[in-house]
Design a protein around this motif. Sequence first.
Motif, PDB file in Angstrom:
ATOM      1  N   ASP A 184      -0.009  -6.461 -13.594  1.00  0.00           N
ATOM      2  CA  ASP A 184       1.298  -6.874 -14.548  1.00  0.00           C
ATOM      3  C   ASP A 184       2.365  -7.732 -13.396  1.00  0.00           C
ATOM      4  O   ASP A 184       2.653  -7.269 -12.614  1.00  0.00           O
ATOM      5  N   PRO A 185       2.639  -8.781 -14.305  1.00  0.00           N
ATOM      6  CA  PRO A 185       4.120 -10.210 -13.633  1.00  0.00           C
ATOM      7  C   PRO A 185       4.943  -9.083 -12.930  1.00  0.00           C
ATOM      8  O   PRO A 185       5.365  -9.159 -12.203  1.00  0.00           O
ATOM      9  N   ALA A 186       4.843  -7.424 -13.618  1.00  0.00           N
ATOM     10  CA  ALA A 186       5.811  -6.464 -13.074  1.00  0.00           C
ATOM     11  C   ALA A 186       5.891  -6.355 -11.840  1.00  0.00           C
ATOM     12  O   ALA A 186       6.711  -5.485 -11.546  1.00  0.00           O
ATOM     13  N   ALA A 187       5.238  -6.662 -11.203  1.00  0.00           N
ATOM     14  CA  ALA A 187       5.039  -6.123  -9.510  1.00  0.00           C
ATOM     15  C   ALA A 187       5.619  -6.667  -8.799  1.00  0.00           C
ATOM     16  O   ALA A 187       6.031  -6.438  -8.067  1.00  0.00           O
ATOM     17  N   ARG A 188       6.299  -7.858  -9.271  1.00  0.00           N
ATOM     18  CA  ARG A 188       7.017  -8.719  -8.662  1.00  0.00           C
ATOM     19  C   ARG A 188       8.378  -8.190  -7.558  1.00  0.00           C
ATOM     20  O   ARG A 188       9.392  -7.541  -8.764  1.00  0.00           O
ATOM     21  N   GLY A 189       8.484  -8.130  -6.682  1.00  0.00           N
ATOM     22  CA  GLY A 189       9.387  -7.277  -6.144  1.00  0.00           C
ATOM     23  C   GLY A 189       9.380  -6.498  -5.609  1.00  0.00           C
ATOM     24  O   GLY A 189      10.601  -5.673  -5.053  1.00  0.00           O
ATOM     25  N   LEU A 190       8.303  -5.274  -6.051  1.00  0.00           N
ATOM     26  CA  LEU A 190       8.131  -3.927  -5.775  1.00  0.00           C
ATOM     27  C   LEU A 190       7.228  -3.594  -4.495  1.00  0.00           C
ATOM     28  O   LEU A 190       6.652  -4.175  -4.702  1.00  0.00           O
ATOM     29  N   SER A 191       7.830  -2.367  -3.988  1.00  0.00           N
ATOM     30  CA  SER A 191       6.894  -1.563  -3.417  1.00  0.00           C
ATOM     31  C   SER A 191       5.704  -0.555  -3.851  1.00  0.00           C
ATOM     32  O   SER A 191       6.362   0.488  -4.999  1.00  0.00           O
ATOM     33  N   VAL A 192       4.313  -1.415  -4.075  1.00  0.00           N
ATOM     34  CA  VAL A 192       3.977  -0.421  -4.566  1.00  0.00           C
ATOM     35  C   VAL A 192       2.816   0.893  -3.753  1.00  0.00           C
ATOM     36  O   VAL A 192       2.866   0.119  -2.756  1.00  0.00           O
ATOM     37  N   LEU A 193       3.099   1.448  -4.178  1.00  0.00           N
ATOM     38  CA  LEU A 193       1.834   2.611  -3.423  1.00  0.00           C
ATOM     39  C   LEU A 193       1.028   2.749  -4.205  1.00  0.00           C
ATOM     40  O   LEU A 193       0.405   3.850  -5.255  1.00  0.00           O
ATOM     41  N   LEU A 194      -0.690   2.328  -3.312  1.00  0.00           N
ATOM     42  CA  LEU A 194      -1.331   2.491  -4.039  1.00  0.00           C
ATOM     43  C   LEU A 194      -2.333   3.964  -4.203  1.00  0.00           C
ATOM     44  O   LEU A 194      -2.298   4.022  -3.112  1.00  0.00           O
ATOM     45  N   VAL A 195      -2.545   4.974  -4.684  1.00  0.00           N
ATOM     46  CA  VAL A 195      -3.776   6.539  -4.922  1.00  0.00           C
ATOM     47  C   VAL A 195      -5.370   5.770  -4.993  1.00  0.00           C
ATOM     48  O   VAL A 195      -5.783   5.499  -5.918  1.00  0.00           O
ATOM     49  N   ASP A 196      -5.774   6.219  -4.203  1.00  0.00           N
ATOM     50  CA  ASP A 196      -7.430   6.308  -4.895  1.00  0.00           C
ATOM     51  C   ASP A 196      -7.996   8.196  -4.192  1.00  0.00           C
ATOM     52  O   ASP A 196      -7.072   8.711  -3.042  1.00  0.00           O
ATOM     53  N   ASP A 197      -8.903   8.292  -4.553  1.00  0.00           N
ATOM     54  CA  ASP A 197      -9.925   9.834  -3.821  1.00  0.00           C
ATOM     55  C   ASP A 197      -9.635   9.914  -1.974  1.00  0.00           C
ATOM     56  O   ASP A 197     -10.007   9.715  -1.290  1.00  0.00           O
ATOM     57  N   VAL A 198     -10.895   8.523  -2.151  1.00  0.00           N
ATOM     58  CA  VAL A 198     -11.464   8.241  -1.292  1.00  0.00           C
ATOM     59  C   VAL A 198     -11.652   6.827  -0.743  1.00  0.00           C
ATOM     60  O   VAL A 198     -11.439   5.982  -1.231  1.00  0.00           O
ATOM     61  N   VAL A 199     -11.838   6.866   0.810  1.00  0.00           N
ATOM     62  CA  VAL A 199     -11.910   5.153   1.234  1.00  0.00           C
ATOM     63  C   VAL A 199     -13.530   4.901   1.856  1.00  0.00           C
ATOM     64  O   VAL A 199     -13.466   5.812   3.222  1.00  0.00           O
ATOM     65  N   THR A 200     -13.975   3.726   1.589  1.00  0.00           N
ATOM     66  CA  THR A 200     -15.323   3.502   2.269  1.00  0.00           C
ATOM     67  C   THR A 200     -14.987   2.892   2.626  1.00  0.00           C
ATOM     68  O   THR A 200     -14.620   2.708   3.969  1.00  0.00           O
ATOM     69  N   THR A 201     -15.197   1.762   2.130  1.00  0.00           N
ATOM     70  CA  THR A 201     -15.164   0.154   2.953  1.00  0.00           C
ATOM     71  C   THR A 201     -13.576  -0.143   2.729  1.00  0.00           C
ATOM     72  O   THR A 201     -12.872  -1.307   3.583  1.00  0.00           O
ATOM     73  N   GLY A 202     -13.054  -0.121   1.768  1.00  0.00           N
ATOM     74  CA  GLY A 202     -12.014  -0.217   1.338  1.00  0.00           C
ATOM     75  C   GLY A 202     -11.261  -1.743   0.781  1.00  0.00           C
ATOM     76  O   GLY A 202     -10.491  -1.827  -0.013  1.00  0.00           O
ATOM     77  N   ALA A 203     -12.919  -1.595   0.374  1.00  0.00           N
ATOM     78  CA  ALA A 203     -12.308  -3.390  -0.900  1.00  0.00           C
ATOM     79  C   ALA A 203     -11.790  -2.892  -2.483  1.00  0.00           C
ATOM     80  O   ALA A 203     -11.330  -4.126  -2.185  1.00  0.00           O
ATOM     81  N   THR A 204     -12.011  -2.414  -2.641  1.00  0.00           N
ATOM     82  CA  THR A 204     -11.337  -1.711  -3.523  1.00  0.00           C
ATOM     83  C   THR A 204      -9.531  -1.891  -3.409  1.00  0.00           C
ATOM     84  O   THR A 204      -9.423  -3.219  -3.965  1.00  0.00           O
ATOM     85  N   LEU A 205      -8.813  -1.367  -3.165  1.00  0.00           N
ATOM     86  CA  LEU A 205      -7.896  -1.274  -2.453  1.00  0.00           C
ATOM     87  C   LEU A 205      -8.210  -2.507  -2.022  1.00  0.00           C
ATOM     88  O   LEU A 205      -6.312  -2.942  -2.102  1.00  0.00           O
ATOM     89  N   SER A 206      -8.488  -3.178  -1.373  1.00  0.00           N
ATOM     90  CA  SER A 206      -7.711  -4.444  -0.679  1.00  0.00           C
ATOM     91  C   SER A 206      -7.529  -6.390  -1.928  1.00  0.00           C
ATOM     92  O   SER A 206      -7.099  -6.165  -2.127  1.00  0.00           O
ATOM     93  N   GLU A 207      -8.830  -5.727  -2.752  1.00  0.00           N
ATOM     94  CA  GLU A 207      -8.580  -6.019  -4.304  1.00  0.00           C
ATOM     95  C   GLU A 207      -7.334  -6.149  -4.815  1.00  0.00           C
ATOM     96  O   GLU A 207      -7.333  -7.459  -5.910  1.00  0.00           O
ATOM     97  N   CYS A 208      -7.030  -5.050  -5.307  1.00  0.00           N
ATOM     98  CA  CYS A 208      -6.296  -4.213  -5.939  1.00  0.00           C
ATOM     99  C   CYS A 208      -4.478  -5.186  -5.903  1.00  0.00           C
ATOM    100  O   CYS A 208      -4.162  -5.009  -5.991  1.00  0.00           O
ATOM    101  N   ALA A 209      -4.657  -4.609  -4.433  1.00  0.00           N
ATOM    102  CA  ALA A 209      -3.885  -5.076  -3.293  1.00  0.00           C
ATOM    103  C   ALA A 209      -3.490  -6.954  -3.279  1.00  0.00           C
ATOM    104  O   ALA A 209      -2.695  -7.526  -4.149  1.00  0.00           O
ATOM    105  N   ALA A 210      -4.524  -7.839  -3.719  1.00  0.00           N
ATOM    106  CA  ALA A 210      -4.782  -8.562  -3.833  1.00  0.00           C
ATOM    107  C   ALA A 210      -4.151  -9.725  -5.034  1.00  0.00           C
ATOM    108  O   ALA A 210      -3.130 -10.338  -4.999  1.00  0.00           O
ATOM    109  N   ALA A 211      -4.634  -8.452  -6.046  1.00  0.00           N
ATOM    110  CA  ALA A 211      -3.485  -8.674  -7.440  1.00  0.00           C
ATOM    111  C   ALA A 211      -1.696  -8.316  -7.189  1.00  0.00           C
ATOM    112  O   ALA A 211      -1.363  -9.054  -8.167  1.00  0.00           O
ATOM    113  N   LEU A 212      -1.861  -7.701  -7.043  1.00  0.00           N
ATOM    114  CA  LEU A 212      -0.399  -7.433  -7.129  1.00  0.00           C
ATOM    115  C   LEU A 212       0.408  -8.264  -5.693  1.00  0.00           C
ATOM    116  O   LEU A 212       1.400  -9.185  -6.278  1.00  0.00           O
TER     117      LEU A 212
END
Length: 228
Positions: A184-212
């Motif tokens: 969402d454009p509302a992410a601008r300027g914010l510090s975000v904490l992503l939550v997940d259950d397991v980190v395997t390769t981290g690919a999903t988290l990295s892509e979520c971070a890219a979108a943010l």
Amino acid sequence: MSQQAVTQNANYGRLGLWAVKAAYWLQDLVFPPICGHCGRVDTRFCRVCRDELARHPLQISHHKLERLDDVCTTGAQQDVLASAVRAFKYEGATDLRDLLAERLIMAVSRQSWRLDLVAPAPLHADRLLERGYNQAALLGERLAHTLGIRYEPGLLGRVRNTRQQARLSSRERRRNVVGAFAADPAARGLSVLLVDDVVTTGATLSECAAALRARNAEAVYAIAISRA
Ligand SMILES: [Zn+2]
């Protein structure tokens, strides 16, 4: 939510958590549940194993993932922790939420992260339909509530559906999720904490971070129960 996102993230499927619980309750009448750790015919995670989980040591480790400022997990994906995550994620043991969220809360409390809001990793629409709940969202909601941080389940959405990560090799996982999310454009300027259950390769988290980052988020952190 951004125009391009087709699947809004959510905690539960259309019918909510009570429907998930009712469905499992009916299933239990036909097939008595067995504990996801010791195999005893009891509940999906028996009291003895629950106590073991509560005593399981908190082993905070930090991981380097592309586009994230910091990533923390609370233990290795083994022993009672692995069984608990599996039962919570796949077997409908949603009542493990408090015990698992407690680990995340303790881990985040020890970091010096400045956080504006908590967002769960979005679940694939098919998985949400199948399971009835997003396990990351259940954890994120509890974490945010306890720490008094804004909870924003709709901050990230999927712009396309992907194959189930658990069935893919690490290279396939990376390719599978490239460009899969929008923020969402509302992410601008914010510090975000992503939550997940397991980190395997981290690919999903990295892509979520890219979108943010594409929305000019100021910082992106992630916390997960375990590392595989
Ligand atoms: Zn057990």
